[in-house]
Design a protein around this motif. Sequence first.
Motif, PDB file in Angstrom:
ATOM      1  N   VAL A 143       0.831  -1.200   0.000  1.00 36.89           N
ATOM      2  CA  VAL A 143       0.000   0.000   0.000  1.00 36.89           C
ATOM      3  C   VAL A 143       0.865   1.249   0.000  1.00 36.89           C
ATOM      4  N   ALA A 144       1.881   1.280   0.879  1.00 39.64           N
ATOM      5  CA  ALA A 144       2.733   2.465   0.961  1.00 39.64           C
ATOM      6  C   ALA A 144       3.468   2.706  -0.345  1.00 39.64           C
TER       7      ALA A 144
ATOM      8  N   PRO B  46       9.409   1.212   1.525  1.00 35.11           N
ATOM      9  CA  PRO B  46       9.320   1.408   2.975  1.00 35.11           C
ATOM     10  C   PRO B  46      10.693   1.530   3.608  1.00 35.11           C
ATOM     11  N   VAL B  47      10.756   2.334   4.686  1.00 30.38           N
ATOM     12  CA  VAL B  47      12.036   2.558   5.350  1.00 30.38           C
ATOM     13  C   VAL B  47      12.051   2.017   6.770  1.00 30.38           C
ATOM     14  N   GLY B  48      10.955   1.390   7.194  1.00 31.09           N
ATOM     15  CA  GLY B  48      10.859   0.944   8.569  1.00 31.09           C
ATOM     16  C   GLY B  48      11.996   0.043   8.985  1.00 31.09           C
TER      17      GLY B  48
ATOM     18  N   GLY C  26       7.467   3.172   8.350  1.00 30.24           N
ATOM     19  CA  GLY C  26       8.338   3.069   9.514  1.00 30.24           C
ATOM     20  C   GLY C  26       7.893   3.897  10.692  1.00 30.24           C
ATOM     21  N   ILE C  27       6.596   4.069  10.878  1.00 27.99           N
ATOM     22  CA  ILE C  27       6.111   4.945  11.940  1.00 27.99           C
ATOM     23  C   ILE C  27       6.533   4.444  13.316  1.00 27.99           C
ATOM     24  N   ASP C  28       6.854   5.399  14.194  1.00 27.02           N
ATOM     25  CA  ASP C  28       7.332   5.082  15.536  1.00 27.02           C
ATOM     26  C   ASP C  28       6.215   4.667  16.478  1.00 27.02           C
ATOM     27  N   SER C  29       5.043   5.271  16.357  1.00 31.09           N
ATOM     28  CA  SER C  29       3.965   4.965  17.293  1.00 31.09           C
ATOM     29  C   SER C  29       2.621   5.168  16.619  1.00 31.09           C
ATOM     30  N   ILE C  30       1.605   4.510  17.156  1.00 33.67           N
ATOM     31  CA  ILE C  30       0.230   4.629  16.680  1.00 33.67           C
ATOM     32  C   ILE C  30      -0.654   4.879  17.886  1.00 33.67           C
ATOM     33  N   MET C  31      -1.535   5.872  17.767  1.00 37.82           N
ATOM     34  CA  MET C  31      -2.443   6.218  18.860  1.00 37.82           C
ATOM     35  C   MET C  31      -3.790   5.554  18.655  1.00 37.82           C
ATOM     36  N   THR C  32      -4.362   5.071  19.741  1.00 37.15           N
ATOM     37  CA  THR C  32      -5.648   4.384  19.681  1.00 37.15           C
ATOM     38  C   THR C  32      -6.803   5.375  19.699  1.00 37.15           C
TER      39      THR C  32
ATOM     40  N   ARG D  94      -1.950   1.272   7.267  1.00 36.78           N
ATOM     41  CA  ARG D  94      -1.027   0.372   6.574  1.00 36.78           C
ATOM     42  C   ARG D  94       0.146   1.165   5.997  1.00 36.78           C
ATOM     43  N   ALA D  95      -0.165   2.293   5.389  1.00 43.85           N
ATOM     44  CA  ALA D  95       0.892   3.112   4.789  1.00 43.85           C
ATOM     45  C   ALA D  95       1.828   3.667   5.854  1.00 43.85           C
ATOM     46  N   ALA D  96       1.276   4.091   6.984  1.00 42.77           N
ATOM     47  CA  ALA D  96       2.117   4.603   8.079  1.00 42.77           C
ATOM     48  C   ALA D  96       3.060   3.532   8.591  1.00 42.77           C
TER      49      ALA D  96
END
Length: 614
Positions: free
Chosen positions: A21-22, A30-32, A286-292, A280-282
């Motif tokens: 997707v990204a 992707p760079v994660g 390589g996103i560091d965190s995800i908020m609920t 999915r894209a985030a």
Amino acid sequence: MPIRTFTPSRRTLLGASAAAVAAAVTGVAPVGAAERPSAHSDARLRRLIASMTLEEKVGQLFVMRVYGHSATAPDQADVDANLKETGVRNAAELISKYHVGGIIYFAWAHNTRDPHQIADLSNGIQKAGLAEHHRIPLLISTDQEHGIVARVGKPATLMPGAMALGAGAFRRGTRDAREAARIAGRELLALGIRQNYAPVADVNVDPANPVIGVRSFGSVPESVAALVAAQVKGYQGAGIATAAKHFPGHGDTKDDSHDQLPHIDHTRQEWEALDAPPFRAAIAAGIDSIMTAHIVVPSLDPAEDPATLSHPILTGVLREQLGYGGVVVTDSLGMQGVRTKYGDDRVPVLALKAGCDQLLNPPNLAVAWNAVLAAVKGGELTEARLDESLLRILRLKARRGLFDRPYVTHRGVDRTVGIRSHLAAADRIADATTTLLVNEGGLLPLSRRRHRRVLVVGVDPASPSGTTGPPTSVLAASLTQLGFTAMALSTGSAPSRAKIDEAVAAARAGADAVLIATRNVSATSAQRTLVAELVAVGVPVIALAVQNPYDVAHLTGLGVRAHLAAYSWTDVEMRAAARVLTGKVRPSGRLPVPVQRADDPLKVLFPVGRGLCF
């Protein structure tokens, strides 16, 4: 890569990997993986965790508010507020007593007065944390979304908000969103703020959404995904941890989770197609965190627990299905949406059991902290479970350089925050966002010969951090600087009969054109009455929506000659709107959401991609 204006087929999105997707929406691999910590750093962090007491481990999971401009010597009113809410006098005592792993800044908590003060506060907080036995730096965070949500104000650079960036992306692709995040990230870094609760990854499906709206990039999942990924890369490339929010997607609700517990009725297939792509894209970026999100999604969890407390959603969907291995941070635990079903002592425990790592801003820290401690001692939570979250949090801190470079300097602030090149970039980005929806008879651009005297009336909402004054005043000042004679008259979001009469009298007294700033107009809004009576004066009337772009639907048919959308009333967007109105800049923004007809919401008045030029 330009933003496409169509909604992707569900078949395309269903089952697609995060990386696919990204790559599809950003054109970038992707760079994660490149940011994963080395085995050596993991070993060091594991040894650090093993040496911590249980109380220290519990504390590291919490991110807490604290009042005051100083870590050790806040004003007396802030000391009193801290004593009332947490039983401590200041940030240093908070860290010493509860071993918190992070602190969140708010303007209302007097944390963000000016850049040097913010830097000194950050340094004081880090000094207090590093004075503790294990010398662990704190992760300082804030909500600097830009647009209508900004905790750090001028002289920092304030960028257009998410929906404005979505409007500009039709012609400029994702580069402005990435540049805005890079600049904002550099400035946050200089202030000692290492985690930004942005970007908003919600797809704003419902025009009546009271909590997301212009905080979203738009209504097309693929476009939102592209812009989310771009901002992740921009912020994290500048050294700032990001937090895509609000998982699993808060864009299709008429309820505000600050006050109640919203229900999202998407089927699982609809969730995959509409809500999942930005997350999915985030993840792939390589996103560091995800908020609920404090929302109920029955198709993802039939038990109808808030997503923040849902093991099926956070572990089953986010961790296992989407393959996310980074930090999960709750939205504020003081919000009513997460407190509706369970008590404040159960919420933090259930959040950890669901799969959260960071517990953000509980209403009563002592209750929450002791509840987690008791849950471990009683066997409901294991210490090993805490260690999993601790490792993810410490990895994030190490990846963002906190162990090596915890402090900032005034020199770094002066060389970075609100510098001329950043301010110029903000104006340049804003110029691409203003959207012209209607221009009857070619009224715009205004002519200094025919429309020299402009009356600016309308709403003056509470100023976000990005403003120096009410939007009517900023618009009038900007028009005057561009060679017009403009007068501002605030009439408010619910103008009284006296205010309407005053505005009509001012228009009759010699105005060549009237500009009205509108905000969230409804069918019964007194703003409609004001518009109708100004039109009846006989001078050309221009309506500028300074928040949601849907106002035009409720003003159609009243005789307004031109309608524009600015997506926020911050200075940078008001100045850009003035440049468009006067022809200094040609309008190039396009609607990132559809505008439905007011009399028949099932029909579209203006589709995604609408935007006129002259």
